[in-house]
Motif scaffolding. Structure first.
Motif, PDB file in Angstrom:
ATOM      1  N   CYS A   1      13.214  -0.746  25.004  1.00 27.73           N
ATOM      2  CA  CYS A   1      14.597  -0.678  24.519  1.00 27.73           C
ATOM      3  C   CYS A   1      14.680  -0.057  23.130  1.00 27.73           C
ATOM      4  N   GLY A   2      13.629   0.612  22.722  1.00 28.37           N
ATOM      5  CA  GLY A   2      13.609   1.248  21.406  1.00 28.37           C
ATOM      6  C   GLY A   2      14.611   2.376  21.290  1.00 28.37           C
TER       7      GLY A   2
ATOM      8  N   ALA B   1      14.195   5.424  20.565  1.00 23.15           N
ATOM      9  CA  ALA B   1      13.753   6.684  21.162  1.00 23.15           C
ATOM     10  C   ALA B   1      13.964   6.686  22.678  1.00 23.15           C
ATOM     11  N   THR B   2      14.009   5.513  23.279  1.00 24.30           N
ATOM     12  CA  THR B   2      14.114   5.392  24.725  1.00 24.30           C
ATOM     13  C   THR B   2      15.551   5.239  25.203  1.00 24.30           C
ATOM     14  N   TRP B   3      16.346   4.512  24.428  1.00 25.40           N
ATOM     15  CA  TRP B   3      17.680   4.134  24.895  1.00 25.40           C
ATOM     16  C   TRP B   3      18.653   4.260  23.738  1.00 25.40           C
ATOM     17  N   LYS B   4      19.695   5.049  23.929  1.00 22.26           N
ATOM     18  CA  LYS B   4      20.664   5.295  22.859  1.00 22.26           C
ATOM     19  C   LYS B   4      22.069   4.936  23.335  1.00 22.26           C
TER      20      LYS B   4
ATOM     21  N   PHE C   1      22.481  -4.541  23.029  1.00 23.34           N
ATOM     22  CA  PHE C   1      21.336  -5.218  23.640  1.00 23.34           C
ATOM     23  C   PHE C   1      20.266  -5.524  22.602  1.00 23.34           C
ATOM     24  N   ARG C   2      19.925  -4.549  21.775  1.00 26.37           N
ATOM     25  CA  ARG C   2      18.885  -4.763  20.764  1.00 26.37           C
ATOM     26  C   ARG C   2      19.263  -5.903  19.821  1.00 26.37           C
ATOM     27  N   GLY C   3      20.533  -5.982  19.456  1.00 26.31           N
ATOM     28  CA  GLY C   3      20.981  -7.073  18.599  1.00 26.31           C
ATOM     29  C   GLY C   3      20.837  -8.426  19.285  1.00 26.31           C
TER      30      GLY C   3
END
Length: 88
Positions: free
Chosen positions: A32-33, A35-38, A45-47
């Motif tokens: 989910c970094g 570079a992979t997902w924008k 999601f990252r939060g």
């Protein structure tokens, strides 16, 4: 098998499962970094993931501590039982 050896086997398996959970969390982190997902959904999601990841890691740390306490308690009980059985 003795109670102590059963406990040791359970401890080994529980620690293995905890390690697998941590490895899976690392994989999610990688996947989910930025570079992979924008995009806005990825940011949301990252939060959320950061909060969940911390909670999971805290729970795993607590579980590992409790696992170690249980093993220590079983070892002590088995040692006391052996001493009582030998008359010492």
């Amino acid at each position: 098998m003795s109670r102590e050896s059963d406990c040791r086997e359970d401890v080994r398996r529980l620690k293995k499962f905890a390690d697998e959970i941590e490895q899976t969390m690392d994989n999610v982190q990688t996947l989910c970094g930025h570079a992979t997902w924008k995009g806005p959904k990825s940011d949301r999601f990252r939060g959320e993931w950061a909060t969940h990841k911390k909670s999971i890691k805290d729970t795993l740390a607590t579980a590992r501590a409790e696992i170690d306490k249980a093993l220590t308690r079983i070892e002590k009980e088995e040692t006391e039982k052996k001493k009582a059985g030998t008359g010492n």
